[in-house]
Scaffold this motif. Structure first.
Motif, PDB file in Angstrom:
ATOM      1  N   THR A 294       0.869  -1.178   0.000  1.00  0.00           N
ATOM      2  CA  THR A 294       0.000   0.000   0.000  1.00  0.00           C
ATOM      3  C   THR A 294       0.903   1.224   0.000  1.00  0.00           C
ATOM      4  O   THR A 294       1.783   1.352   0.850  1.00  0.00           O
ATOM      5  CB  THR A 294      -0.905   0.004   1.255  1.00  0.00           C
ATOM      6  OG1 THR A 294      -1.710  -1.178   1.243  1.00  0.00           O
ATOM      7  CG2 THR A 294      -1.784   1.234   1.282  1.00  0.00           C
ATOM      8  N   ASN A 295       0.664   2.114  -0.962  1.00  0.00           N
ATOM      9  CA  ASN A 295       1.471   3.334  -1.073  1.00  0.00           C
ATOM     10  C   ASN A 295       0.688   4.533  -0.566  1.00  0.00           C
ATOM     11  O   ASN A 295      -0.418   4.808  -1.055  1.00  0.00           O
ATOM     12  CB  ASN A 295       1.878   3.566  -2.528  1.00  0.00           C
ATOM     13  CG  ASN A 295       2.804   2.482  -3.017  1.00  0.00           C
ATOM     14  OD1 ASN A 295       3.823   2.215  -2.407  1.00  0.00           O
ATOM     15  ND2 ASN A 295       2.431   1.837  -4.115  1.00  0.00           N
ATOM     16  N   VAL A 296       1.276   5.234   0.401  1.00  0.00           N
ATOM     17  CA  VAL A 296       0.659   6.425   0.982  1.00  0.00           C
ATOM     18  C   VAL A 296       1.545   7.618   0.677  1.00  0.00           C
ATOM     19  O   VAL A 296       2.733   7.621   1.009  1.00  0.00           O
ATOM     20  CB  VAL A 296       0.468   6.278   2.510  1.00  0.00           C
ATOM     21  CG1 VAL A 296      -0.110   7.550   3.109  1.00  0.00           C
ATOM     22  CG2 VAL A 296      -0.411   5.070   2.838  1.00  0.00           C
ATOM     23  N   LEU A 297       0.968   8.623   0.038  1.00  0.00           N
ATOM     24  CA  LEU A 297       1.681   9.866  -0.230  1.00  0.00           C
ATOM     25  C   LEU A 297       1.461  10.800   0.948  1.00  0.00           C
ATOM     26  O   LEU A 297       0.326  11.001   1.390  1.00  0.00           O
ATOM     27  CB  LEU A 297       1.156  10.511  -1.519  1.00  0.00           C
ATOM     28  CG  LEU A 297       1.868  11.788  -1.953  1.00  0.00           C
ATOM     29  CD1 LEU A 297       3.317  11.488  -2.344  1.00  0.00           C
ATOM     30  CD2 LEU A 297       1.118  12.439  -3.103  1.00  0.00           C
TER      31      LEU A 297
ATOM     32  N   ALA B 146       2.464  11.611  -8.562  1.00  0.00           N
ATOM     33  CA  ALA B 146       2.643  11.029  -7.228  1.00  0.00           C
ATOM     34  C   ALA B 146       1.294  10.722  -6.585  1.00  0.00           C
ATOM     35  O   ALA B 146       1.125   9.675  -5.940  1.00  0.00           O
ATOM     36  CB  ALA B 146       3.462  11.974  -6.348  1.00  0.00           C
ATOM     37  N   ILE B 147       0.330  11.607  -6.767  1.00  0.00           N
ATOM     38  CA  ILE B 147      -1.013  11.362  -6.224  1.00  0.00           C
ATOM     39  C   ILE B 147      -1.645  10.162  -6.934  1.00  0.00           C
ATOM     40  O   ILE B 147      -2.223   9.287  -6.299  1.00  0.00           O
ATOM     41  CB  ILE B 147      -1.913  12.602  -6.356  1.00  0.00           C
ATOM     42  CG1 ILE B 147      -1.385  13.745  -5.498  1.00  0.00           C
ATOM     43  CG2 ILE B 147      -3.350  12.271  -5.945  1.00  0.00           C
ATOM     44  CD1 ILE B 147      -2.076  15.075  -5.736  1.00  0.00           C
TER      45      ILE B 147
ATOM     46  N   ALA C  24      -3.428   6.180  -1.038  1.00  0.00           N
ATOM     47  CA  ALA C  24      -4.035   7.058  -0.037  1.00  0.00           C
ATOM     48  C   ALA C  24      -3.114   8.253   0.181  1.00  0.00           C
ATOM     49  O   ALA C  24      -1.947   8.235  -0.223  1.00  0.00           O
ATOM     50  CB  ALA C  24      -4.243   6.305   1.276  1.00  0.00           C
ATOM     51  N   VAL C  25      -3.659   9.270   0.848  1.00  0.00           N
ATOM     52  CA  VAL C  25      -2.893  10.489   1.115  1.00  0.00           C
ATOM     53  C   VAL C  25      -2.999  10.833   2.599  1.00  0.00           C
ATOM     54  O   VAL C  25      -4.097  10.823   3.167  1.00  0.00           O
ATOM     55  CB  VAL C  25      -3.406  11.671   0.259  1.00  0.00           C
ATOM     56  CG1 VAL C  25      -2.620  12.942   0.558  1.00  0.00           C
ATOM     57  CG2 VAL C  25      -3.345  11.336  -1.232  1.00  0.00           C
TER      58      VAL C  25
ATOM     59  N   GLY D 266     -11.710   9.854  -5.121  1.00  0.00           N
ATOM     60  CA  GLY D 266     -11.942   8.618  -4.394  1.00  0.00           C
ATOM     61  C   GLY D 266     -10.814   8.135  -3.502  1.00  0.00           C
ATOM     62  O   GLY D 266     -10.962   7.136  -2.807  1.00  0.00           O
ATOM     63  N   LYS D 267      -9.673   8.822  -3.498  1.00  0.00           N
ATOM     64  CA  LYS D 267      -8.536   8.366  -2.669  1.00  0.00           C
ATOM     65  C   LYS D 267      -8.816   8.657  -1.196  1.00  0.00           C
ATOM     66  O   LYS D 267      -9.175   9.772  -0.829  1.00  0.00           O
ATOM     67  CB  LYS D 267      -7.254   9.099  -3.059  1.00  0.00           C
ATOM     68  CG  LYS D 267      -6.814   8.766  -4.448  1.00  0.00           C
ATOM     69  CD  LYS D 267      -5.364   8.418  -4.488  1.00  0.00           C
ATOM     70  CE  LYS D 267      -4.960   8.364  -5.938  1.00  0.00           C
ATOM     71  NZ  LYS D 267      -4.624   7.095  -6.424  1.00  0.00           N
ATOM     72  N   PRO D 268      -8.605   7.660  -0.332  1.00  0.00           N
ATOM     73  CA  PRO D 268      -8.714   7.926   1.098  1.00  0.00           C
ATOM     74  C   PRO D 268      -7.679   8.974   1.520  1.00  0.00           C
ATOM     75  O   PRO D 268      -6.524   8.920   1.081  1.00  0.00           O
ATOM     76  CB  PRO D 268      -8.415   6.578   1.754  1.00  0.00           C
ATOM     77  CG  PRO D 268      -8.665   5.567   0.680  1.00  0.00           C
ATOM     78  CD  PRO D 268      -8.315   6.259  -0.607  1.00  0.00           C
ATOM     79  N   LEU D 269      -8.102   9.926   2.333  1.00  0.00           N
ATOM     80  CA  LEU D 269      -7.226  11.013   2.775  1.00  0.00           C
ATOM     81  C   LEU D 269      -7.514  11.337   4.228  1.00  0.00           C
ATOM     82  O   LEU D 269      -8.674  11.385   4.637  1.00  0.00           O
ATOM     83  CB  LEU D 269      -7.450  12.245   1.895  1.00  0.00           C
ATOM     84  CG  LEU D 269      -6.592  13.463   2.211  1.00  0.00           C
ATOM     85  CD1 LEU D 269      -6.143  14.149   0.923  1.00  0.00           C
ATOM     86  CD2 LEU D 269      -7.330  14.467   3.098  1.00  0.00           C
ATOM     87  N   VAL D 270      -6.448  11.559   4.979  1.00  0.00           N
ATOM     88  CA  VAL D 270      -6.545  11.978   6.372  1.00  0.00           C
ATOM     89  C   VAL D 270      -5.724  13.247   6.542  1.00  0.00           C
ATOM     90  O   VAL D 270      -4.612  13.343   6.016  1.00  0.00           O
ATOM     91  CB  VAL D 270      -6.008  10.877   7.328  1.00  0.00           C
ATOM     92  CG1 VAL D 270      -5.906  11.394   8.752  1.00  0.00           C
ATOM     93  CG2 VAL D 270      -6.883   9.649   7.269  1.00  0.00           C
TER      94      VAL D 270
END
Length: 185
Positions: free
Chosen positions: A2-5, A66-67, A72-73, A106-110
């Motif tokens: 899983t890649n998180v930016l 990158a996004i 996810a971000v 649609g990307k999960p973001l916190v």
């Protein structure tokens, strides 16, 4: 994998929020790769006249790529004058385009962070959630972390050595990664 930016809303090299982002990288669960995007300060101010297919500035193309590559971000931001720093707002504007085809869709973001004030930057985090949501991200409002009193709290203590930060950051990462996985049937 899983890649998180990770996007850091502060350009200052030794900012507390940068340190929190670096701590998140160190705390990444097995099978998760967190990458801090280093180019937010290189993005020109958003201008629709230069946001033309085939001639988008190179830092913007790299940012959007990158996004797109991320699952996810994670946004780690301070609070500037009660809201998001200009560099982060500019990044949101670039990420929201092209209209209808944002790489954020649609990307999960916190959105999390720390600030000097007694609320830990919640206004900036709320504004970031709002803007990223409008830009198309799947903002996880139930996953949060606001650490107040950053200047005093981290004057001689790195966030990685603060048990509360590590505990909360671990929960944030768990929640973000869970949002990237399909629900069990």
């Amino acid at each position: 994998m899983t890649n998180v930016l990770v996007l850091v809303g502060s350009l200052r090299a030794a900012s507390t929020n940068r340190q929190i982002a670096e701590t998140a990288v160190q705390l990444a669960p097995e099978g998760v790769d967190l990458t801090i995007h280093e180019g937010l300060g290189d993005l020109p101010f958003y201008n629709e006249d230069v946001d033309v297919e085939g001639s988008v500035p190179a830092p913007v193309a790299a940012f959007r790529a990158a996004i797109t590559a991320a699952d996810a971000v994670l946004v780690v931001t301070p609070e500037h004058n009660g809201t998001v720093p200009a560099v982060l707002k500019n990044a949101i504007d670039w990420a929201s385009r092209p209209y209808g085809a944002s790489p954020l869709n649609g990307k999960p973001l916190v959105a999390i962070g720390s600030a000097f004030g007694q609320y830990g930057g919640v206004w900036a985090q709320d504004d970031a959630r709002k803007a990223f949501g409008i830009a198309g991200a799947n903002v996880l409002t139930e996953v949060s972390m606001a650490i107040p009193g950053s200047v005093v709290r981290f004057a001689e203590l790195h966030p990685k050595d603060d048990a509360e930060v590590v505990e909360k950051l671990t929960a944030v990462l768990d929640g973000l990664v869970a949002a990237t996985r399909p629900a069990a049937a």
